[in-house]
Design a protein around this motif. Sequence first.
Motif, PDB file in Angstrom:
ATOM      1  N   ALA A  30       0.851  -1.205   0.000  1.00 30.36           N
ATOM      2  CA  ALA A  30       0.000   0.000   0.000  1.00 30.36           C
ATOM      3  C   ALA A  30       0.881   1.247   0.000  1.00 30.36           C
ATOM      4  O   ALA A  30       0.614   2.212  -0.718  1.00 30.36           O
ATOM      5  N   MET A  31       1.948   1.210   0.791  1.00 35.92           N
ATOM      6  CA  MET A  31       2.898   2.343   0.802  1.00 35.92           C
ATOM      7  C   MET A  31       3.514   2.512  -0.587  1.00 35.92           C
ATOM      8  O   MET A  31       3.567   3.619  -1.127  1.00 35.92           O
ATOM      9  N   ASP A  32       3.969   1.399  -1.172  1.00 35.18           N
ATOM     10  CA  ASP A  32       4.646   1.460  -2.477  1.00 35.18           C
ATOM     11  C   ASP A  32       3.704   1.890  -3.597  1.00 35.18           C
ATOM     12  O   ASP A  32       4.155   2.373  -4.629  1.00 35.18           O
ATOM     13  N   ASN A  33       2.403   1.681  -3.405  1.00 30.05           N
ATOM     14  CA  ASN A  33       1.435   2.088  -4.419  1.00 30.05           C
ATOM     15  C   ASN A  33       0.897   3.500  -4.182  1.00 30.05           C
ATOM     16  O   ASN A  33      -0.104   3.893  -4.767  1.00 30.05           O
ATOM     17  N   GLY A  34       1.559   4.226  -3.292  1.00 32.38           N
ATOM     18  CA  GLY A  34       1.213   5.642  -3.102  1.00 32.38           C
ATOM     19  C   GLY A  34      -0.053   5.875  -2.301  1.00 32.38           C
ATOM     20  O   GLY A  34      -0.653   6.954  -2.389  1.00 32.38           O
ATOM     21  N   CYS A  35      -0.469   4.877  -1.507  1.00 38.05           N
ATOM     22  CA  CYS A  35      -1.667   5.081  -0.683  1.00 38.05           C
ATOM     23  C   CYS A  35      -1.284   5.861   0.583  1.00 38.05           C
ATOM     24  O   CYS A  35      -0.143   5.811   1.025  1.00 38.05           O
ATOM     25  N   GLN A  36      -2.275   6.557   1.124  1.00 36.18           N
ATOM     26  CA  GLN A  36      -2.003   7.383   2.308  1.00 36.18           C
ATOM     27  C   GLN A  36      -2.223   6.612   3.603  1.00 36.18           C
ATOM     28  O   GLN A  36      -2.039   7.171   4.684  1.00 36.18           O
ATOM     29  N   GLY A  37      -2.638   5.371   3.496  1.00 40.61           N
ATOM     30  CA  GLY A  37      -2.833   4.607   4.722  1.00 40.61           C
ATOM     31  C   GLY A  37      -3.479   3.261   4.452  1.00 40.61           C
ATOM     32  O   GLY A  37      -3.813   2.922   3.309  1.00 40.61           O
ATOM     33  N   VAL A  38      -3.616   2.509   5.528  1.00 39.41           N
ATOM     34  CA  VAL A  38      -4.327   1.227   5.470  1.00 39.41           C
ATOM     35  C   VAL A  38      -5.263   1.152   6.678  1.00 39.41           C
ATOM     36  O   VAL A  38      -5.020   1.811   7.691  1.00 39.41           O
ATOM     37  N   VAL A  39      -6.315   0.358   6.543  1.00 41.78           N
ATOM     38  CA  VAL A  39      -7.112  -0.009   7.718  1.00 41.78           C
ATOM     39  C   VAL A  39      -6.806  -1.469   8.006  1.00 41.78           C
ATOM     40  O   VAL A  39      -7.111  -2.339   7.179  1.00 41.78           O
ATOM     41  N   LEU A  40      -6.182  -1.718   9.148  1.00 45.20           N
ATOM     42  CA  LEU A  40      -6.007  -3.107   9.576  1.00 45.20           C
ATOM     43  C   LEU A  40      -7.375  -3.557  10.081  1.00 45.20           C
ATOM     44  O   LEU A  40      -7.894  -3.013  11.054  1.00 45.20           O
ATOM     45  N   SER A  41      -7.963  -4.493   9.379  1.00 44.81           N
ATOM     46  CA  SER A  41      -9.352  -4.852   9.697  1.00 44.81           C
ATOM     47  C   SER A  41      -9.659  -6.237   9.161  1.00 44.81           C
ATOM     48  O   SER A  41      -9.175  -6.613   8.089  1.00 44.81           O
ATOM     49  N   ASN A  42     -10.468  -6.983   9.897  1.00 44.89           N
ATOM     50  CA  ASN A  42     -11.019  -8.228   9.347  1.00 44.89           C
ATOM     51  C   ASN A  42     -12.533  -8.088   9.172  1.00 44.89           C
ATOM     52  O   ASN A  42     -13.268  -9.050   9.293  1.00 44.89           O
ATOM     53  N   HIS A  43     -12.949  -6.822   8.914  1.00 44.02           N
ATOM     54  CA  HIS A  43     -14.348  -6.558   8.586  1.00 44.02           C
ATOM     55  C   HIS A  43     -15.256  -6.921   9.768  1.00 44.02           C
ATOM     56  O   HIS A  43     -16.355  -7.447   9.599  1.00 44.02           O
ATOM     57  N   GLY A  44     -14.759  -6.667  10.958  1.00 41.69           N
ATOM     58  CA  GLY A  44     -15.559  -6.988  12.143  1.00 41.69           C
ATOM     59  C   GLY A  44     -15.814  -8.480  12.281  1.00 41.69           C
ATOM     60  O   GLY A  44     -16.839  -8.901  12.803  1.00 41.69           O
ATOM     61  N   ILE A  96      -7.489   1.240  12.266  1.00 41.55           N
ATOM     62  CA  ILE A  96      -7.737  -0.106  12.791  1.00 41.55           C
ATOM     63  C   ILE A  96      -9.199  -0.155  13.206  1.00 41.55           C
ATOM     64  O   ILE A  96      -9.729   0.832  13.721  1.00 41.55           O
ATOM     65  N   ASP A  97      -9.885  -1.257  12.928  1.00 39.61           N
ATOM     66  CA  ASP A  97     -11.258  -1.380  13.449  1.00 39.61           C
ATOM     67  C   ASP A  97     -11.564  -2.830  13.804  1.00 39.61           C
ATOM     68  O   ASP A  97     -10.866  -3.749  13.394  1.00 39.61           O
ATOM     69  N   GLY A  98     -12.599  -2.988  14.621  1.00 37.31           N
ATOM     70  CA  GLY A  98     -13.045  -4.326  15.025  1.00 37.31           C
ATOM     71  C   GLY A  98     -12.964  -4.522  16.523  1.00 37.31           C
ATOM     72  O   GLY A  98     -11.871  -4.468  17.101  1.00 37.31           O
ATOM     73  N   GLY A  99     -14.110  -4.701  17.159  1.00 36.87           N
ATOM     74  CA  GLY A  99     -14.137  -5.106  18.566  1.00 36.87           C
ATOM     75  C   GLY A  99     -13.951  -3.993  19.571  1.00 36.87           C
ATOM     76  O   GLY A  99     -13.884  -4.262  20.769  1.00 36.87           O
ATOM     77  N   VAL A 100     -13.878  -2.739  19.123  1.00 38.43           N
ATOM     78  CA  VAL A 100     -13.648  -1.622  20.059  1.00 38.43           C
ATOM     79  C   VAL A 100     -14.947  -1.308  20.786  1.00 38.43           C
ATOM     80  O   VAL A 100     -15.956  -0.970  20.158  1.00 38.43           O
ATOM     81  N   ARG A 101     -14.942  -1.455  22.087  1.00 37.68           N
ATOM     82  CA  ARG A 101     -16.167  -1.228  22.852  1.00 37.68           C
ATOM     83  C   ARG A 101     -15.961  -0.305  24.051  1.00 37.68           C
ATOM     84  O   ARG A 101     -16.917   0.045  24.739  1.00 37.68           O
ATOM     85  N   ARG A 102     -14.716   0.068  24.332  1.00 38.55           N
ATOM     86  CA  ARG A 102     -14.394   0.995  25.413  1.00 38.55           C
ATOM     87  C   ARG A 102     -13.397   2.009  24.884  1.00 38.55           C
ATOM     88  O   ARG A 102     -12.573   1.687  24.008  1.00 38.55           O
ATOM     89  N   ALA A 103     -13.434   3.223  25.478  1.00 40.76           N
ATOM     90  CA  ALA A 103     -12.463   4.236  25.063  1.00 40.76           C
ATOM     91  C   ALA A 103     -11.039   3.773  25.366  1.00 40.76           C
ATOM     92  O   ALA A 103     -10.093   4.146  24.658  1.00 40.76           O
ATOM     93  N   GLY A 104     -10.888   2.941  26.402  1.00 41.56           N
ATOM     94  CA  GLY A 104      -9.559   2.400  26.717  1.00 41.56           C
ATOM     95  C   GLY A 104      -8.995   1.607  25.544  1.00 41.56           C
ATOM     96  O   GLY A 104      -7.786   1.634  25.286  1.00 41.56           O
ATOM     97  N   ASP A 105      -9.870   0.921  24.803  1.00 43.05           N
ATOM     98  CA  ASP A 105      -9.421   0.168  23.624  1.00 43.05           C
ATOM     99  C   ASP A 105      -8.821   1.139  22.600  1.00 43.05           C
ATOM    100  O   ASP A 105      -7.780   0.872  21.993  1.00 43.05           O
ATOM    101  N   VAL A 130      -9.039   5.007  14.953  1.00 44.05           N
ATOM    102  CA  VAL A 130      -9.738   3.784  15.358  1.00 44.05           C
ATOM    103  C   VAL A 130     -11.207   3.812  14.918  1.00 44.05           C
ATOM    104  O   VAL A 130     -11.964   4.711  15.307  1.00 44.05           O
ATOM    105  N   GLY A 131     -11.598   2.838  14.111  1.00 44.96           N
ATOM    106  CA  GLY A 131     -12.974   2.775  13.603  1.00 44.96           C
ATOM    107  C   GLY A 131     -13.880   1.983  14.532  1.00 44.96           C
ATOM    108  O   GLY A 131     -13.466   0.979  15.116  1.00 44.96           O
ATOM    109  N   ILE A 132     -15.101   2.454  14.662  1.00 45.27           N
ATOM    110  CA  ILE A 132     -16.111   1.740  15.457  1.00 45.27           C
ATOM    111  C   ILE A 132     -17.332   1.530  14.554  1.00 45.27           C
ATOM    112  O   ILE A 132     -17.817   2.483  13.938  1.00 45.27           O
TER     113      ILE A 132
END
Length: 435
Positions: free
Chosen positions: A274-288, A324-333, A349-351
């Motif tokens: 993703a970096m080499d293809n000029g993207c500005q970021g990634v979302v590490l995610s398994n789609h919830g 990053i997203d998936g499983g976040v249920r508290r602000a501590g996460d 962090v995506g919710i």
Amino acid sequence: MNLPPEKYIGEIDGEAPVLEVELDDFEIARQENVANLPPLGLITNVHDFEHVAKNILPKGAWAYYSSGADDEISLRENHYAYQRIYFRPRILVNVKNIDTSTTLLGTPTSVPFYVTATALAKLGHPDGECSIARGAGKEGVIQMISTLSSCSIEEVSEAKPEGATQWFQLYVNEDRNVTKDLINRAEKAGMKAIFLTVDAPSLGNREKDRKAKEAEAPNVKLADDASMDEGSSRALSTFIDASLNWKDVKWIKEQTKLPLIIKGVQRLDDVVKAMDNGCQGVVLSNHGGRQIDTSPPPVELLAEVVPQLKAMGRLPNPDFSIFIDGGVRRAGDVLKAVAIGGHDVRVGVGIGRPFLYANSGYGEAGVRKLIQILKDEMMLTMRSLGTPTIDDLDNSFVDTRRLIGRDATDMLYNNVYMPLQTVQFANHGHNRHDV
Ligand SMILES: Cc1cc2nc3c(=O)[nH]c(=O)nc-3n(C[C@H](O)[C@H](O)[C@H](O)COP(=O)(O)O)c2cc1C
């Protein structure tokens, strides 16, 4: 008018007949719950919203929102993984004033979390993604809008308060003109980034959803041949082109000047690509946990890739963000994920589901309450942690030594498993503890 064209046979002549429908016990109880919704003031945490949604949503909607793939191991691990990370609070820091604000992709935001893209918000609330836009915008929280939203891009964009930020989540259709048109519409509607979802070449095996076939999909633009016979997920899957590959990423970059972020990355070498293809970021995610089961919990992956990217000289890189997203249920996460990124990489962090649940029960007011709960938790945790600003967070505040592991058990397997029996006495006599 939500009917597909082939189902529309003409105007009703006179009064529409009132159909007598016999309600089953579940439906009677559900309707009673809807009429007796707990007041918002009694909702104390994210789980309360889920509890309410579970008891007020029609079966099909609940199944579509809550389901994960196969045995739902990833679904549960996404959350449990956060609980394997412990804080290392710092003492005697001046924490009189706490500031939860930061920037994501250069845009100011009141918190380091955002509403991630989820399809079909109208299954839970008639205002769909529009009430989420109003609630998130008023709380200074960024909203990502799904290609498969039940409101149009233009409607969701109109609904947001002045100055609010929205991102667009892109599913690529076989017909690239459809995709081009979506990108143009997203740009015109003022979206500030494109998140290209790549982890759904076909939608996962979501058995709860398949077993609840009665889900209706109001006002959603489905591919023409989509059928709802196998649940909402399958119906939506026909939109997505399974031939999508890195060459298309290049093509998408040529269509837009907006930042492009790849959503659904699950291994180090794809982050590098993703970096080499000029993207500005990634979302590490398994789609919830809805796509491939036993794919890694994103926070585990984050803790793995940040030091690796650093060792490779790929981080720090101010032009590259990790979401990053998936499983976040508290602000501590949220704070744990941000701390792992530390000063090496900006982490957002995506919710997902919690916003669908809050919106289903209470619309805009629920969305605002959910954010306020998380903001309060965040202030409290930052104060106790000794980190008055988001910039103070780094990996010295988290202990990730126990992170690798697994807590979720295979419930379906356990439920059908018949345990072995110990040897029986000939008279089926008493066991010691019976005497
Ligand atoms: C009901 C539902 C619909 C979703 N629809 C989409 C979608 O249209 N596009 C997409 O990229 N991700 C979609 N996702 C995945 C979310 O963006 C996100 O990865 C996931 O919900 C995060 O996990 P969480 O729900 O535990 O917060 C969906 C998730 C759910 C639960």
